[in-house]
Design a protein around this motif. Structure first.
Motif, PDB file in Angstrom:
ATOM      1  N   VAL A  30     -44.276  62.199 -61.968  1.00  0.00           N
ATOM      2  CA  VAL A  30     -43.434  61.026 -61.728  1.00  0.00           C
ATOM      3  C   VAL A  30     -42.372  61.434 -60.715  1.00  0.00           C
ATOM      4  O   VAL A  30     -41.694  62.447 -60.893  1.00  0.00           O
ATOM      5  CB  VAL A  30     -42.781  60.543 -63.040  1.00  0.00           C
ATOM      6  N   ASP A  31     -42.263  60.666 -59.663  1.00  0.00           N
ATOM      7  CA  ASP A  31     -41.270  60.948 -58.628  1.00  0.00           C
ATOM      8  C   ASP A  31     -39.889  60.592 -59.169  1.00  0.00           C
ATOM      9  O   ASP A  31     -39.600  59.415 -59.407  1.00  0.00           O
ATOM     10  CB  ASP A  31     -41.586  60.120 -57.383  1.00  0.00           C
ATOM     11  N   PRO A  32     -39.020  61.566 -59.377  1.00  0.00           N
ATOM     12  CA  PRO A  32     -37.703  61.274 -59.952  1.00  0.00           C
ATOM     13  C   PRO A  32     -36.790  60.474 -59.016  1.00  0.00           C
ATOM     14  O   PRO A  32     -35.780  59.940 -59.441  1.00  0.00           O
ATOM     15  CB  PRO A  32     -37.115  62.660 -60.242  1.00  0.00           C
ATOM     16  N   THR A  33     -37.176  60.368 -57.755  1.00  0.00           N
ATOM     17  CA  THR A  33     -36.354  59.599 -56.815  1.00  0.00           C
ATOM     18  C   THR A  33     -36.903  58.192 -56.579  1.00  0.00           C
ATOM     19  O   THR A  33     -36.271  57.395 -55.897  1.00  0.00           O
ATOM     20  CB  THR A  33     -36.269  60.326 -55.454  1.00  0.00           C
TER      21      THR A  33
END
Length: 121
Positions: A30-33
């Motif tokens: 999951v892309d935290p940004t």
């Protein structure tokens, strides 16, 4: 095998985690940004009125204490409105996320259905 991979992909999307994958290197992260929000969500400090302060004379200063009690009630009402709004917003986001998962699953199902049975392993 492709249906099994699709299942794990959907499970990872639903859980928001890739922990169901056996190999960490191949697991989607999951892309935290990543965000779909175009403006910052209002902070509670930006919404609530100033915190009410009790009068110096306490309950002995009945008139000011009554004003203080009214200010406390107003503060609680404002906090409850923020809480209710945040809950509704979170539920809306979850519903939209679940809709995206269902649409992605549909695309995977259509893809899997288009592969001849003899090519599936």
């Amino acid at each position: 095998m492709k249906k099994l991979c699709a299942f794990f992909l959907m499970a990872a999307l639903l859980m928001g985690s890739a922990s169901v994958w056996a190999e960490e290197d191949s697991a989607p992260q999951v892309d935290p940004t990543a965000t779909n929000v175009s403006t910052l969500y209002p902070t509670v400090d930006g919404v609530l009125p100033a915190e009410p302060q009790p009068p110096a004379g306490g309950v002995k200063d009945f008139e000011n204490f009554q004003k203080y009690a009214d200010a406390v009630n107003d503060y609680i009402k404002a906090a409850q409105k923020y809480i209710d709004g945040a809950t509704n917003d979170a539920n809306d986001i979850i519903n939209k996320r679940n809709e995206a998962v269902q649409k992605a699953q549909h695309v995977v199902d259509v893809y899997n259905a288009s592969i001849p049975k003899e090519n599936k392993k």
